[in-house]
Design a protein around this motif. Sequence first.
Motif, short mmCIF file in Angstrom:
data_model
loop_
_atom_site.label_atom_id
_atom_site.label_comp_id
_atom_site.label_asym_id
_atom_site.label_seq_id
_atom_site.Cartn_x
_atom_site.Cartn_y
_atom_site.Cartn_z
N UNK A 15 0.94 -1.19 -0.06
CA UNK A 15 0.03 -0.11 0.13
C UNK A 15 0.92 1.28 -0.18
N UNK A 16 1.77 1.21 0.77
CA UNK A 16 2.69 2.54 1.16
C UNK A 16 3.70 2.71 -0.18
N UNK A 17 3.87 1.61 -0.98
CA UNK A 17 4.73 1.90 -2.28
C UNK A 17 3.80 2.91 -3.45
N UNK A 20 6.75 5.59 10.53
CA UNK A 20 8.11 5.95 9.57
C UNK A 20 7.31 6.73 8.36
N UNK A 21 6.43 6.18 7.86
CA UNK A 21 6.15 6.60 6.56
C UNK A 21 5.17 8.20 6.77
N UNK A 22 4.55 7.85 7.74
CA UNK A 22 3.92 9.34 8.19
C UNK A 22 4.74 10.76 8.55
N UNK A 23 5.89 10.20 8.82
CA UNK A 23 6.87 11.10 9.49
C UNK A 23 7.19 12.24 8.26
N UNK A 24 7.26 11.33 6.96
CA UNK A 24 7.85 11.97 5.96
C UNK A 24 6.85 11.77 4.59
N UNK A 25 5.81 11.76 4.98
CA UNK A 25 4.60 11.57 3.99
C UNK A 25 4.74 12.70 2.65
N UNK A 26 4.82 11.98 1.34
CA UNK A 26 4.95 13.20 0.31
C UNK A 26 3.71 14.25 0.38
N UNK A 27 4.32 15.37 -0.09
CA UNK A 27 3.25 16.54 0.17
C UNK A 27 2.26 16.36 -0.93
#
Length: 355
Positions: free
Chosen positions: A66-68, A101-108
């Motif tokens: 999903x995160x990919x 970890x993903x939400x710390x640097x989620x793409x804008x």
Amino acid sequence: MAKITEAELKAQIKTADFSNAYLIFGQEGYLKNHYINLLRKKIVEPTFADFNYHSYNGKDTALDEILKDAELLPMMSNYNFVLVCDYPFDKSESDIKLLQEFLKDIPETTILVFWYDAIEFPFKNKDGKLSAKSTKIENAFAKAGSVIELNFKTEAELVKMLVSGFKKRGYELTPNLAKYLISISGTDIQILQNETEKICFYLKGNEVNKDIIDKLATKSLQARVNDLSKAILAGDSNRAYSVLNALFFNDKDVKPDYLLGTITKSYVDMYRVKCAKAAGMPAADIKNYFFYQYDSYINNAVRDSANLSVKQLRKSLDVLMDADNALKSTSAGSRLVFEELMVKLMLIAKEVNYD
């Protein structure tokens, strides 16, 4: 951001000032679906939906997959929209860490929405207490975006919605009639909106009144059980058996234990009201004391318990418990259990000793 209200979510959608991550959960299924659809319509360009819209059932897809997709850049659009339903974070601590970890640097350019429909959120431990995993998930979404809990509307909110809905269609529905419609059709927003459409369609310029609602409104299970309770308390066996037949043969999806639980709730309401009034509590205070959301529950209980004593209600609750045990532990058919229950409840209401 943080935990936001329904009004704040509505404002975000209206102004297109979106969060990059949303966690949506709560009791009210209609509202969850409504706002998810609004988000999707506002964010996803239909022409490029194949590239920019990704939807998953969380039980069928691993989180890393999903995160990919959530990492992808949008094509010919401002946002890449990723929607995930019912992801079982309670099954894996590593998934929670991966999400954090993903939400710390989620793409804008990504808008990631996790929402809960069939799975209850927040998660509970085996002892019924709030799971620490739920807190971790909420905190992660609150820091990266928005957390929205959409629960059942209060009676006042439902009344306002109904009055407004009728007004938009050119009819005046008084608050008292709105409350009456809620007592008949229940508190589900989708059902109430359907009833609004149906009643206004058939009004054809006539005024809204109680007779029209009685004629046209579809009764909820609670309302039909109230009819059964009223027939039992009145000793009207023909009416009681007629309602029971309808419940058994017209509502085959309603399980016997659920039906018995709904009947029992009506008697619990009556018992609470009777005890509260005996203790000198004003009727207006009973709703808040017992945390009832809707006046109709209290009004029905006050009306139906008027000719019953506390002793009669206690005996009624005893036979309801016996019926529950019979459903769970005997080979007797559920219909037979309910017929015996009705006879006993009617005899208690008439102060007849059936032993």
